[in-house]
Design an enzyme around this catalytic site. Sequence first.
Site, mmCIF file in Angstrom:
data_model
loop_
_atom_site.group_PDB
_atom_site.id
_atom_site.type_symbol
_atom_site.label_atom_id
_atom_site.label_comp_id
_atom_site.label_asym_id
_atom_site.label_seq_id
_atom_site.Cartn_x
_atom_site.Cartn_y
_atom_site.Cartn_z
ATOM 1 N N TRP A 286 15.080 -31.441 5.707
ATOM 2 C CA TRP A 286 16.134 -32.293 6.262
ATOM 3 C C TRP A 286 16.331 -33.541 5.411
ATOM 4 O O TRP A 286 17.442 -34.078 5.314
ATOM 5 C CB TRP A 286 15.839 -32.659 7.712
ATOM 6 C CG TRP A 286 14.643 -33.560 7.913
ATOM 7 C CD1 TRP A 286 13.370 -33.174 8.184
ATOM 8 C CD2 TRP A 286 14.628 -34.993 7.857
ATOM 9 N NE1 TRP A 286 12.547 -34.271 8.299
ATOM 10 C CE2 TRP A 286 13.304 -35.404 8.112
ATOM 11 C CE3 TRP A 286 15.602 -35.959 7.628
ATOM 12 C CZ2 TRP A 286 12.918 -36.740 8.131
ATOM 13 C CZ3 TRP A 286 15.224 -37.300 7.649
ATOM 14 C CH2 TRP A 286 13.896 -37.680 7.899
ATOM 15 N N GLU A 319 14.102 -50.329 -10.528
ATOM 16 C CA GLU A 319 12.735 -50.850 -10.379
ATOM 17 C C GLU A 319 11.797 -49.787 -9.812
ATOM 18 O O GLU A 319 10.908 -50.085 -9.010
ATOM 19 C CB GLU A 319 12.734 -52.109 -9.508
ATOM 20 C CG GLU A 319 13.539 -53.252 -10.114
ATOM 21 C CD GLU A 319 13.561 -54.507 -9.248
ATOM 22 O OE1 GLU A 319 12.942 -54.496 -8.161
ATOM 23 O OE2 GLU A 319 14.203 -55.499 -9.647
ATOM 24 N N TRP A 324 7.711 -51.185 -4.174
ATOM 25 C CA TRP A 324 8.338 -51.846 -3.027
ATOM 26 C C TRP A 324 9.507 -51.054 -2.446
ATOM 27 O O TRP A 324 9.830 -51.208 -1.282
ATOM 28 C CB TRP A 324 8.778 -53.259 -3.402
ATOM 29 C CG TRP A 324 9.379 -53.395 -4.767
ATOM 30 C CD1 TRP A 324 10.691 -53.285 -5.109
ATOM 31 C CD2 TRP A 324 8.669 -53.680 -5.975
ATOM 32 N NE1 TRP A 324 10.857 -53.473 -6.454
ATOM 33 C CE2 TRP A 324 9.629 -53.731 -7.014
ATOM 34 C CE3 TRP A 324 7.315 -53.907 -6.287
ATOM 35 C CZ2 TRP A 324 9.284 -53.989 -8.346
ATOM 36 C CZ3 TRP A 324 6.984 -54.162 -7.601
ATOM 37 C CH2 TRP A 324 7.955 -54.198 -8.609
ATOM 38 N N TYR A 379 11.585 -61.588 -13.914
ATOM 39 C CA TYR A 379 11.717 -62.878 -13.240
ATOM 40 C C TYR A 379 10.592 -63.771 -13.752
ATOM 41 O O TYR A 379 9.512 -63.825 -13.176
ATOM 42 C CB TYR A 379 11.663 -62.698 -11.730
ATOM 43 C CG TYR A 379 12.910 -62.036 -11.184
ATOM 44 C CD1 TYR A 379 13.948 -62.793 -10.664
ATOM 45 C CD2 TYR A 379 13.061 -60.654 -11.225
ATOM 46 C CE1 TYR A 379 15.103 -62.194 -10.185
ATOM 47 C CE2 TYR A 379 14.214 -60.040 -10.755
ATOM 48 C CZ TYR A 379 15.227 -60.816 -10.232
ATOM 49 O OH TYR A 379 16.373 -60.215 -9.773
ATOM 50 N N GLU A 407 18.205 -57.194 -14.693
ATOM 51 C CA GLU A 407 18.063 -58.322 -13.770
ATOM 52 C C GLU A 407 17.188 -59.366 -14.436
ATOM 53 O O GLU A 407 16.195 -59.031 -15.080
ATOM 54 C CB GLU A 407 17.403 -57.917 -12.440
ATOM 55 C CG GLU A 407 18.267 -57.154 -11.469
ATOM 56 C CD GLU A 407 17.536 -56.878 -10.157
ATOM 57 O OE1 GLU A 407 16.669 -57.702 -9.779
ATOM 58 O OE2 GLU A 407 17.816 -55.850 -9.524
#
EC number: 3.2.1.78
Length: 571
Positions: A286, A319, A324, A379, A407
């Site tokens: 599913w 990423e 995460w 970052y 980014e």
Amino acid sequence: MNSLSLLLFCIFFVFSTFAKKVYYEAENGKLDGVTVYKSDLTGFSGTGYVGRFENPGNSVTVTVEVPQTGMYDLTIVYCANMGQKINSLTVNGQSAGDITFTENTKFEDLNVGAIYLNKGKNTIGLVSSWGWMWVDAFVINDAPNAAKDVTSKLNPTLINPKAIPAAKKLYDFLKTNYGKRILSGQVGAAGQAGDEGQEIQRIQKATGKLPAVWNMDFIFESNDCTWRPQNPDITEMAINWWKKYQGKGIMSAQWHWNIAGKTGDFAFYKKDTTFSIDNAVTEGTWEYEKIIKDIDRVAGHIKKLQAVNMPLIWRPLHENDGDWFWWGNNPKSCAKLWKILYERMVNYHGLNNLIWLWNGKNDANTPVDYIDIIGVDIYANDHGPQTTAYNTHFDFYGGKKMVVLSENGRIPDIQQCVDQNAWWGYFQTWNSEFILQDSYHTDAQLKEYFTHKTVMNMDELPSFNVNSYEYQSGNNNNNSSNNNNNNNSSECFSIPLGYPCCKGNTVVYTDNDGDWGVENNEWCGIGNSSSAVVCWSEALGYPCCVSSSDVYYTDNDGEWGVENGDWCGII
């Protein structure tokens, strides 16, 4: 040409053959929160090693000395017997990128890549992020590396042989400027496209410029989302932007893929959803049916962009080297999901306006044949050029893929990028505080970066809204060489020498073999020297105009035009 090639080879041979390794022992460095150990582990050099980097910010810093400014290979001798760790490298006090230390049981060498060092004394440090490891020594060569060639091996075409003309033109444009210019970019508000809100307003007020690369996010477009922008929806916003600027802009897109498991709410963070990527890439489940329906929904939006000739730099599953997002930290299943996305969007839905950007893990599972461009998200705590991160990604793909900052928090110092050969194809600053707050960027910094002669903004872009276009070099086979042998060998002396024939006839170099030009960043032979046109402005330090150009100025040397913000000679 033969003598030139031989000279370059000899220079490289001398550097690579006679460079010696110099060890700088960690235990002799400046220690902050780490301890010198002399037992427990064996196989270390010097009198000991340091560890364990238990707290954030713990560090070891050594001072090295080199004979001249340049790029130097760095090796870190380490042991990570407490599991794989990621910690931060600094060079002369600036962040140089995060380093992944693979789990092992003894001291081993990790080739970090090349770092930029000034003549004389420099500092190299390792700062705890994940911590919990041991460092024995930092090792550098005593001579700098030869300059990195970032353009000659780039794939000449997109991976999709059916790419629409607008996508071809955009890719060629990026490729042509790679290694010469860095494009500016900015992320707008979530769920928006072509958003000219506070982020764009801050840039325009401080610099007088608009970014070359804009960004949209399909964050609200999966079927599980209960809210999404309407009237206009995200596609209409993008089309309005495309029409407003008459195709003279570049749009990139990611997809924060919100999805729900059988229990709980929808989310894109792994901690907030029970959805399984392993099940999602298994036909008959599913979960598989669910992702196909989501892909189909987003494909419907992108079809509308294709209908108006709008190309899109497409960055799904971003990423994925982190843990995460629900699609992250699972290399095999993520690579399989990437291929499902490609097959469904390109072969099923016929989406040929996409340039596929991979922003994730580089390993044996990476779907290299399904990737056009490589993106890195950084970052950093400063405006360093992130040269180590650039080199790591560029080298993994053998120089065949452009590398961009998909980014960034702080924009890297552009001049340092140029000096250190960190040729990010573009930067793309995240929204909100990263571009709005002075703690990240002052007005003066924004003006410095956006008006730097190396940076290309929206006002320098051509229109990509075209109905016909052929690649400037190569064909739709990324496994072939970059040579574009349009002229046969009977007409062109350079073919037997391993160089293509020039399409044009602008001479930049002459030797005993004949007249040479440069096209697509590669030497090419001018087939009929009698028809050659000498680029008179080269001798004055200016290029010749590539395309037909308006005459801006005339002097005793000739007629002058302007291209890419620089004078060029009209021939």
